[in-house]
Design an enzyme around this catalytic site. Structure first.
Site: not given
Length: 577
Positions: A223, A229, A284-285, A370, A401, A529
C-alpha cells in the site's frame, strides 16, 4: 477478565470514574449467569433437549453453522445478544457500512465491504461514492488478467507467462495466498502462483529457483510501497531479473504494482498502466478483495475472483440485515466473548478438515490477532478485561496426531472451530468419508467426553484385567464439555470461500465493538519496525554497541563478532591459497 466497578481505574485525563462494558447491566447479568451455569455439562444439555441442534444452528445458502456443542443455554444466548446490543454493535455496524471514520486512531473509513458490493449501490466515503473507482480497478484487473491468461500479453521475449510471484507481506501476502492455495482446482493449467514475504533471503531464493525470468510475472503489493520486507524482496527480485535478461525495458513487461504510492512504484520502474490503485479506506488485512487480489485473478481467472466477491457480499448482506439472534458472525463473535471473558479461555483453535484450507489458520491469525490484540480502548485508555484471543490451528486430521491430546485432556480450555466440506474437490476412494468421520467424531468426543463408568465398562468389555484397570482407568476418562463450532458446506468453491472469509471478518469486527477497541490499526507492528531500523544500522559496522539494554547489546555484538570474523577468515583463506 471481568472486574468489579470498584476496580475500574480513574482516567488520568478525567476527574470522573470511567465506565466500561464490564459495568453494564448485560455484563453483570452474564457474570451472574456464568456462576450459575459453569458446572453444567453439555452432555446433560443434549439429554435434556433432544432437539438442541435445531435450536442452535444457522444456515446461509449452503453454509451451515452448528453451534449446539457450546456451553450455552437459550438464556446464555439471549444475555450475549443483550450485551451486543448494549455495546452498540448495531450502531457500529451501520457506521461501518455508511463509510464513517470508525478507524479512529488513523481517522479513516473502513469500507472493505464496498470492494465486494455486487449490487453496486452507492457507498460513500466523505460524501463521495467510491463504487466508480472500485469498478474501474476491477475492469482493469479483468483486462490484464484475461490478457495474461490467454497469452495476449507475454514476456519481453514473447514467451507466455507460466509463473506469478506475489511479493508482499501481511495482508498483501496472506489474503491472496490463502485464496490461491484453497482454490487450486480452479487454477489455469500451466500457471503457478508463488508468494514471497519473509525478509529471509531463503524465501526469495528458493522461489526463484523454481521459475524462469522469461516466463515470470512479479506482482509487488504494498500500500505504501515502503514496507521494508516487501521492498527488500522487490529490489532483489528486480536485480535477479535484470542480471539474467538485461535491459531495464524488460521490467515494464514483467513487473506490476498494487499500491497507493504511484510515484514510488513509477520510480521503481513500473509503468503507469501496470500500477493498480488501493485506497486508504482499505486496511491491509481486509484487502484481498481489492487489487491486492490481482494474483487471484491471474491464477484463477477474473470470473472466479468475482465469485469470491459474490460470496463475501452474501455474508455482508446477512451480517447487515439478519437479526442478531440469527446472525452468523454475531453468534460466533459472542460465543468467543463468552469463552474469552467469562470462561477465561485465552486461545481459540481453527481446524479446517480440508488440505486446501491449510493456510486458513495463518490467515485468521493475522485477521484476528492484529485486529483485536489491543490493550487500549477507543478513548485511549487501558482496558481492564481480556481482548483478542490467541488464534492457532492445523488441518485435520494432522492436528489430531499433534495437539488434540491437549484439547481432550489438557488443563486449558480451548474453544475450537471445525470447518469441513461435504464433498471433496479431490475425491479418491473413501478418503473423504474418513476425513469427515474424524471431524464429526472429534466434535462429539470433545463435547461428550468419557465418564468413569464408560471407561470401566469399555476396559472390561475388552477383557482387561482388574489390576490393569485399577492402574489405567483414570487415564481413560475424558471430561468432555469442550466447546466447538462446526461449519459445514457443500463444496469448497470461490463463492463459499468468500462467504467464510467475510464471516470471520465480521466476527472480529463485532468482538472489537464489544471490547471498545479499534480493530483497524496495528501500532504494535509499527513499533517493532522502528526498532528494527535502528538496530539494522548498528549491525552495519564493527564498533561495539552500547545503546540498548545489556541483553540486546550482547546479542548485537555477538552477531557482529561471528559475522565479521567469518568474512575475515574467508578473505584470509582466499588470499593464502
Amino acid at each position: 477478565m471481568a472486574v468489579n466497578s470498584a476496580d475500574v481505574k480513574t482516567s488520568p485525563n478525567k476527574n470522573t470514574m470511567k465506565k466500561t462494558i464490564t459495568d453494564s447491566a448485560a455484563w453483570k447479568q452474564l457474570e451472574q449467569h456464568f456462576k450459575q451455569t459453569q458446572s453444567q455439562h453439555m452432555r446433560d444439555l443434549f439429554e435434556a433437549n433432544p432437539d438442541r441442534y435445531k435450536d442452535f444452528h444457522i444456515q446461509l445458502d449452503d453454509i451451515l453453522l452448528d453451534y449446539s456443542k457450546n456451553r450455552i443455554t437459550e438464556e446464555t444466548r439471549q444475555l450475549l445478544i443483550n450485551l451486543a446490543k448494549e455495546s452498540g454493535v448495531e450502531e457500529w455496524r451501520e457506521k461501518m457500512f455508511a463509510g464513517e471514520h470508525i478507524n479512529v486512531t488513523e481517522d479513516r473509513a473502513v469500507l472493505h465491504v464496498a470492494l465486494r458490493n455486487r449490487c453496486n449501490k452507492p457507498m460513500l466515503v466523505d460524501g463521495v461514492d467510491v463504487m466508480p473507482d472500485v469498478n474501474r480497478v476491477l475492469d482493469k484487473m479483468e483486462i490484464f488478467s484475461d490478457s495474461v491468461r490467454s497469452g495476449l500479453l507475454r514476456g519481453y521475449n514473447g514467451e507466455r507467462f507460466k509463473s506469478i510471484i506475489n511479493i508482499g507481506i501481511g495482508g498483501s501476502d496472506l489474503g491472496p495466498q490463502v485464496v490461491c492455495e484453497s482454490m487450486k482446482p480452479f487454477a489455469q493449467r500451466g500457471l503457478n502462483a508463488y508468494f514471497v514475504s519473509n525478509a529471509d533471503s531463503t524465501h526469495l531464493q528458493e522461489t526463484l529457483k523454481q521459475v524462469e525470468p522469461e516466463s515470470t510475472l512479479f506482482v509487488i503489493s504494498s500500500k505504501s510501497f515502503t514496507t521494508q520486507e516487501t521492498m527488500l524482496n522487490a529490489v532483489s527480485a528486480k536485480k535477479w531479473f535484470l542480471d539474467l535478461v538485461g535491459g531495464d525495458k524488460a521490467i515494464a513487461k514483467h513487473f506490476v504494482a498494487v499500491t497507493n504510492n504511484i510515484e514510488a512504484a513509477t520510480d521503481f520502474g513500473i509503468t503507469a498502466d501496470n500500477i493498480y490503485e488501493i485506497w486508504d479506506w482499505v486496511g491491509g488485512r481486509y484487502s484481498l478483495w481489492s487489487a491486492i487480489g490481482l494474483p487471484i485473478a491471474l491464477y484463477l481467472g477474473m470470473d472466479h475472483f468475482e465469485e469470491l466477491l459474490d460470496g463475501a457480499h452474501v455474508m455482508d448482506h446477512h451480517f447487515k440485515e439478519a437479526p442478531l439472534e440469527e446472525n452468523m458472525p454475531v453468534i460466533m463473535a459472542m460465543l468467543g466473548v463468552w469463552y474469552n471473558n467469562f470462561h477465561q479461555s485465552q486461545s481459540h483453535a481453527v481446524m479446517p478438515y480440508s488440505q486446501y484450507l491449510r493456510r486458513l489458520p495463518a490467515y485468521l491469525q493475522q485477521l484476528d490477532m492484529e485486529s483485536n490484540g489491543k490493550t487500549i480502548d477507543r478513548e485511549g485508555e487501558r482496558v481492564e478485561y481480556l481482548t483478542g484471543p490467541i488464534i492457532w490451528g492445523e488441518p485435520g486430521t494432522n492436528g489430531q496426531h499433534a495437539f488434540f491430546q491437549l484439547l481432550h485432556q489438557g488443563t486449558k480450555p480451548v474453544p475450537a472451530d471445525f470447518i469441513v466440506p461435504c464433498i471433496s474437490q479431490s475425491p479418491m476412494g473413501n478418503h473423504h468419508r474418513v476425513l469427515v468421520a474424524n471431524c464429526f467424531a472429534q466434535t462429539r468426543a470433545l463435547m461428550h467426553g468419557k465418564t468413569t463408568s464408560e471407561a470401566l465398562d469399555q476396559m472390561r468389555d475388552e477383557g482387561v484385567s482388574d489390576d490393569v484397570i485399577d492402574e489405567l482407568f483414570a487415564h481413560k476418562v475424558f471430561d468432555g464439555n469442550k466447546p466447538t463450532n462446526t461449519i459445514l458446506f457443500e463444496k469448497l468453491t470461490p463463492k463459499t470461500l468468500g462467504s467464510i472469509l467475510a464471516l470471520y471478518e465480521h466476527k472480529v469486527f463485532v468482538q472489537g465493538v464489544i471490547w471498545n477497541i479499534n480493530s483497524f490499526d496495528q501500532m504494535g507492528v509499527e513499533y517493532g519496525k522502528e526498532l528494527a531500523g535502528d538496530i539494522q544500522g548498528e549491525l552495519s559496522h564493527r564498533d561495539e554497541t552500547k545503546n540498548y539494554d545489556s541483553s540486546t547489546n550482547a546479542l548485537i555484538n555477538y552477531r557482529k563478532d561471528i559475522y565479521y570474523n567469518h568474512f575475515d577468515r574467508r578473505d584470509y583463506d582466499k588470499d593464502n591459497k
